[in-house]
Design an enzyme around this catalytic site. Structure first.
Site, PDB file in Angstrom:
ATOM      1  N   HIS A  80       0.815  -1.206   0.000  1.00  0.00           N
ATOM      2  CA  HIS A  80       0.000   0.000   0.000  1.00  0.00           C
ATOM      3  C   HIS A  80       0.854   1.263   0.000  1.00  0.00           C
ATOM      4  O   HIS A  80       0.517   2.251  -0.661  1.00  0.00           O
ATOM      5  CB  HIS A  80      -0.922  -0.011   1.219  1.00  0.00           C
ATOM      6  CG  HIS A  80      -1.919   1.099   1.240  1.00  0.00           C
ATOM      7  ND1 HIS A  80      -3.024   1.144   0.423  1.00  0.00           N
ATOM      8  CD2 HIS A  80      -1.972   2.231   1.986  1.00  0.00           C
ATOM      9  CE1 HIS A  80      -3.718   2.240   0.665  1.00  0.00           C
ATOM     10  NE2 HIS A  80      -3.108   2.913   1.603  1.00  0.00           N
TER      11      HIS A  80
ATOM     12  N   HIS B  60     -10.085   3.075  -1.147  1.00  0.00           N
ATOM     13  CA  HIS B  60     -10.287   2.642   0.233  1.00  0.00           C
ATOM     14  C   HIS B  60     -11.118   1.366   0.191  1.00  0.00           C
ATOM     15  O   HIS B  60     -12.166   1.258   0.822  1.00  0.00           O
ATOM     16  CB  HIS B  60     -10.964   3.740   1.063  1.00  0.00           C
ATOM     17  CG  HIS B  60     -10.239   4.026   2.339  1.00  0.00           C
ATOM     18  ND1 HIS B  60     -10.854   4.201   3.544  1.00  0.00           N
ATOM     19  CD2 HIS B  60      -8.911   4.140   2.590  1.00  0.00           C
ATOM     20  CE1 HIS B  60      -9.956   4.439   4.494  1.00  0.00           C
ATOM     21  NE2 HIS B  60      -8.766   4.399   3.936  1.00  0.00           N
TER      22      HIS B  60
END
Length: 782
Positions: free
Chosen positions: A59, A105
Site C-alpha cells: 500500500h 479505500h
C-alpha cells in the site's frame, strides 16, 4: 527536545525478539527482514519493525508496481507537479492551478462500509488541501457485487452486497455533505467478482493560486515539527498492512484496523491549515494518512533531504497507555504534520487555537536524513529515511500471459438477427444495474454546495466554474473491468478514452489524468501480466490524447478466499473550458432538434463485430453470456473525435452531446431524453449488420449530438476536416421514442414508460426481498 548523538542514541535502543511468527504477522518476508538488518546494522525494536511493516507494505511502497508505473507519461507544459506528492497539480491559467488525485479505500470499505468510505473521502480531501488547494469537487467510482438475484448467487451474499453498497454510499454522503464539498459525478457498476471485494475509489479536486502551492518537504535544521488536528487513538493501526493482503474468513475481525472519520473536525482542519499557510510561517506540510505519524515523518524528511526527530510524550493522545508502536502506526483521522519557521510557532498556535484544534510542537528538523523517535527522552526508533522510502523493496514480479476462460467467438447456441422488435430488450437494458439511473446514489450527495457546479451527477462529466474568471473545469471517471478482463491493454485504453471523451462532450479540453489501479494478488504472475498490459494501454492512450498522469494509487490484493476482481483501472480526466458558459450537457432540449451521430469509425470497421459484441451489456444482461473481446479502438481517430466535438461546442453548433457507451446507441438515445421527457425518431443504417449490433453494440468513438437543423451542414464540415463520419439520423420528437433500422421499426415506446423503468430500477432492486418483487420481465433475464 533531547539532543542525542547517533552513537548515544543507539545505546538506548532495545532490540525486539524477532520470530518467524512476528514477521508473518507484520507481512515481512525473510528476505525483507535481512534487508532491514542490513539497513540498520542491528536487530530492530518492535516499534521499528512496525514502522518497516507499514512503510514497506504494498500500500505504501508500491514495491510490485513501481517498476511498471515508470512507463507512464507524466509531463506536459501544464503539469506543475506530477507523481510523488500528495496530489498532482496542473496550471489552468489566469494565475490559478488545480490539484487533483484519486485513491482507493477498498479493504476498509468491505470490513466496515460506512467508516471505510467516509475515511476514504476524508483522506483524499486532505491530500488536496495539503497542497494549499481548497477542495471544490469530489467524485467517486464504485464497484459492488450483484444486487439482483442471479444464478450462483446465494441469498447471504446478495444481502451482503446490499449492505456494503448502502453503507458505502451513506458514508460518502455523510462525509462530503458535512465537510461541504460538492459531489459532481462518478460511476457505480456491478459484477459478481466484486462480491466481498468492493472498490471504493474517491477523487477530489481543489483550486490554488499558482504562487501559493505547498509541498510535503521538511527543511531548515532546528525548525519545529508541529502536530495539528485530532488526537491520536488506537484506530487504524496496521491499516496499510491490512490493505496489502488478501481477505480471508477472519477479515471481519479486522474492524479495529478501520479508522473513524469526523468531517466537522476536518472542515476546521482545512480552514486552519489554509489560514496558517497564508502567514508564510509554514515550510512544509503533510497529512497523516496511511501509516499515520510514521509516513508523514519519514516522507517529509526524505523529500527535503533532512531528518525529523520527534518526542512521543508530546503527541496529543485520546487513549491512555499507548505504546510507541501504537502511536507511530495509528491511522487516526484528521491529523497533519507541519514544519514551521523557528520563532514563528506562536503564529501557528494562535490560528489553530482559534479553530479549536490541537497544535503542539513534537519535534524538530535535524541535519541527518534520519527518522528518530523518542519516548521519555530515550530513542525507541532510529531509521534512515531512505531505508523506508527509496530503498524499500522493489520487485520485478514474474509475468505470465493469461487468457480468460471464456470463448473468443460467438457461441453457436446464440442466434442473432432472428427478430425485428427489440423494445423489450431495450427496457431490460435500461433497468439493468450497470445502466439504470444512479439517482438513488447521487441524490444522497450535495452537488450544489459552494455554488460552483455547472453540470452535476447524471451528465457526461462534472463541470464547475472558477469564480472570478470565465474558466471552468470538467472532470470524469471511467473504468471497465470486464473489458480489461478480456483484454487488459485494450480495456485500459478504452478507460482513458471514455473518460477523456466524457470531458470533451462538455466542451472542455482534456489536459491531465489521475488513476486508481485495482487488481488482485501481485504475487500471481497472471495478475502482474494484467497490470503490465494495463500500464501499456494507459501509456499509449494518454500519450495520444495528450493527458499525462499526474499521480494516483495502486490497490493490490483485492481478493477474498483466492477469488480476485477483474483488473479494474479507473481513470480520472480533468479538462479546461476557456468559457464555462459554453459548456453543454447530454440532455435533449425542448423543440425540434436534429440528431447527428458523430463517429471515428464506420459501422463494421472492426476486426470481428461478433467477438466484440460478447463484451457488451446486451450480451451480459439479455443473453447472459460473456465472450470475445472489447471493441476495437483506433486511438488516433479517438483523439480526432475529441478535438472535433470540442471545436463544435466552442463554435456554438451543438445543444447536447453524449458518448455512446454501455448499452450502445439504443440506450444512449433513450437516456438523452429522460431529463426533459423528450423522445426521438431515428432511422439507422445497418450496413449489413444484424439489428442487435446496430442497436446495442458498444463500438468506440461515437457521440450522439443534438443541434438546430441549420447547423447540421457546418457540423459535417468540421467532421470532414477531422476525417470523421457525421450522419444525420433523425430528430427529437415529443413523448415517444422510435428507432428504425433500414426503415423497419426496431423499438418503440413512450418516453415516460422508459424513464420510469430506468429511474426506479436501482431502488427497486435494493429494496426487493424476493426475486418475484424485482420488476418481473425487466430485471430478470429472459
Amino acid at each position: 527536545m533531547t539532543d542525542i548523538s547517533d552513537k548515544a542514541a543507539s545505546s538506548y535502543i532495545t532490540p525486539a525478539i524477532i520470530t518467524a511468527e512476528l514477521l508473518r504477522d507484520h507481512g515481512i518476508t525473510a528476505e525483507e527482514y535481512e534487508k532491514i538488518l542490513k539497513s540498520l546494522g542491528r536487530t530492530p525494536t518492535i516499534t521499528e519493525l512496525g514502522i518497516f511493516s507499514v512503510m514497506w507494505s504494498e500500500h505504501c511502497s508500491y514495491k510490485s508496481s513501481r517498476v511498471h508505473l515508470k512507463r507512464l507519461p507524466t509531463r506536459s507544459r501544464r503539469v506543475v507537479q506530477g507523481p510523488g506528492e500528495n496530489a498532482g497539480i496542473i496550471d489552468i491559467g489566469n494565475g490559478w492551478a488545480c490539484a487533483f488525485k484519486i485513491e482507493s479505500h477498498n479493504h476498509p470499505s468491505f470490513i466496515e462500509p460506512f467508516q471505510g468510505a467516509t475515511t476514504g473521502v476524508g483522506g483524499i480531501l486532505r491530500d488536496i488541501f495539503t497542497m494549499g488547494a481548497r477542495p471544490v469537487a469530489v467524485m467517486d467510482s464504485l464497484r459492488f457485487g450483484p444486487i439482483t438475484p442471479q444464478p450462483g448467487l446465494d441469498r447471504a451474499t446478495l444481502h451482503k452486497n446490499h449492505s456494503v453498497m448502502e453503507g458505502v454510499v451513506s458514508g460518502i454522503a455523510s462525509y462530503g455533505n458535512c465537510f461541504g464539498v460538492p459531489n459532481v459525478g462518478g460511476e457505480t457498476k456491478f459484477e459478481p467478482c466484486y462480491s466481498c471485494n468492493p472498490l471504493v475509489n474517491a477523487f477530489a479536486l481543489g483550486l490554488v493560486r499558482r504562487d501559493r502551492i505547498f509541498y510535503a518537504r521538511a527543511a531548515g535544521e532546528g525548525n519545529p515539527v508541529i502536530y495539528v488536528g485530532s488526537k491520536t487513538g488506537r484506530d487504524g493501526i496496521h491499516g496499510a498492512t491490512m490493505a496489502s493482503e488478501e481477505f480471508s474468513e477472519e477479515s471481519e475481525a479486522k474492524r479495529p484496523n478501520v479508522q473513524v472519520g469526523d468531517p466537522f473536525m476536518e472542515k476546521l482542519l482545512l480552514e486552519a491549515c489554509l489560514e496558517a499557510m497564508q502567514t508564510g510561517a509554514i515550510v512544509g506540510i503533510q497529512d497523516m494518512g496511511a501509516a499515520g505519524l510514521t509516513c508523514s515523518t519519514c516522507e517529509m524528511g526524505a523529500r527535503g533531504g533532512v531528518g525529523l526527530e520527534i518526542e512521543l510524550d508530546l503527541v496529543p493522545q485520546r487513549d491512555t497507555g499507548m505504546t510507541p508502536y501504537e502511536i507511530m502506526l495509528s491511522e487516526s483521522q484528521e491529523r497533519m504534520l507541519l514544519v514551521a519557521e523557528k520563532g514563528r510557532e506562536d503564529e501557528v498556535f494562535r490560528i489553530f487555537e482559534k479553530w479549536g484544534l490541537d497544535a503542539v510542537t513534537i519535534g524538530r528538523v535535524i541535519s541527518e536524513s534520519t527518522m528518530r523517535v523518542l519516548e521519555h527522552g530515550k530513542v525507541v526508533a532510529e531509521i534512515p529515511n531512505q531505508a523506508l522510502t527509496d530503498e524499500a523493496p522493489l520487485y520485478h514480479r514474474r509475468l505470465a500471459r493469461w487468457e480468460p476462460p471464456v470463448p473468443r467467438e460467438l457461441p453457436e447456441r446464440i442466434k442473432l438477427g432472428q427478430k425485428q422488435d427489440f423494445t423489450s430488450e431495450l427496457k431490460q437494458l435500461l433497468a439493468s444495474p450497470n445502466i439504470c439511473s444512479k439517482r438513488w446514489v447521487y441524490e444522497q450527495y450535495d452537488s450544489m454546495v459552494q455554488t460552483n457546479t455547472v453540470e452535476g451527477p447524471g451528465g457526461e462529466g462534472g463541470v464547475i466554474r472558477v469564480k472570478g474568471t470565465k474558466r471552468g473545469l470538467a472532470m470524469a471517471l471511467d473504468g471497465n473491468g470486464r473489458w480489461c478482463y478480456l483484454d487488459p491493454k485494450l480495456g485500459a485504453m478504452h478507460a482513458v478514452a471514455e473518460s477523456a471523451r466524457n470531458v470533451a462532450c462538455t466542451g472542455a479540453t482534456p489536459i491531465a489524468a489521475t488513476n486508481c489501479l485495482n487488481f488482485g494478488n501481485p504475487e500471481k504472475p497472471h495478475i502482474m501480466w494484467q497490470f503490465s498490459q494495463t500500464i501499456d494501454g494507459m501509456t499509449k492512450a494518454c500519450e495520444e490524447l495528450e493527458a499525462p498522469i499526474t499521480g494516483g494509487n495502486v490497490s493490490f490484493y483485492n481478493e477474498t478466499l483466492g477469488e480476485g476482481i477483474y483488473p479494474t483501472p479507473v481513470i480520472g480526466i480533468v479538462g479546461i473550458l476557456d468559457d464555462v458558459h459554453k459548456a453543454v450537457g447530454p440532455h435533449f432540449k425542448a423543440g425540434d432538434r436534429s440528431l447527428v451521430l458523430l463517429r471515428g469509425s464506420e459501422p463494421g470497421d472492426t476486426f470481428d463485430v461478433e467477438a466484440e459484441f460478447g463484451s457488451s451489456e446486451y450480451a451480459k444482461e439479455v443473453l447472459g453470456e460473456l465472450w470475445g473481446f472489447p471493441p476495437a479502438l483506433e486511438i488516433e481517430r479517438e483523439a480526432a473525435l475529441q478535438k472535433a466535438i470540442i471545436e463544435m461546442i466552442d463554435a456554438g453548433l451543438i445543444e447536447s452531446a453524449k458518448d455512446c457507451s454501455e448499452g450502445g446507441f439504443g440506450v444512449t438515445l433513450a437516456e438523452c431524453g429522460f431529463a426533459n421527457g423528450i423522445g426521438a425518431s431515428v432511422d439507422l443504417t445497418s450496413d449489413g449488420l444484424v439489428p442487435e449490433f446496430v442497436l446495442f453494440g458498444e463500438d468506440a468513438s461515437r457521440i450522439l449530438i443534438s443541434c438546430d437543423a441549420e447547423n447540421v451542414g457546418r457540423i459535417k464540415q468540421v467532421a470532414v476536416q477531422y476525417a470523421l463520419s457525421a450522419e444525420n439520423i433523425g430528430s427529437t420528437a415529443p413523448d415517444k421514442l422510435e428507432i428504425r433500422v433500414d426503415g423497419k421499426l426496431a423499438a418503440s415506446a413512450d418516453v415516460s414508460e422508459l424513464r420510469e423503468i430506468w429511474s426506479s430500477a436501482l431502488e427497486r432492486a435494493l429494496h426487493a426481498d424476493t426475486e418475484e418483487q424485482l420488476v418481473p420481465g425487466v430485471l430478470q433475464r429472459s
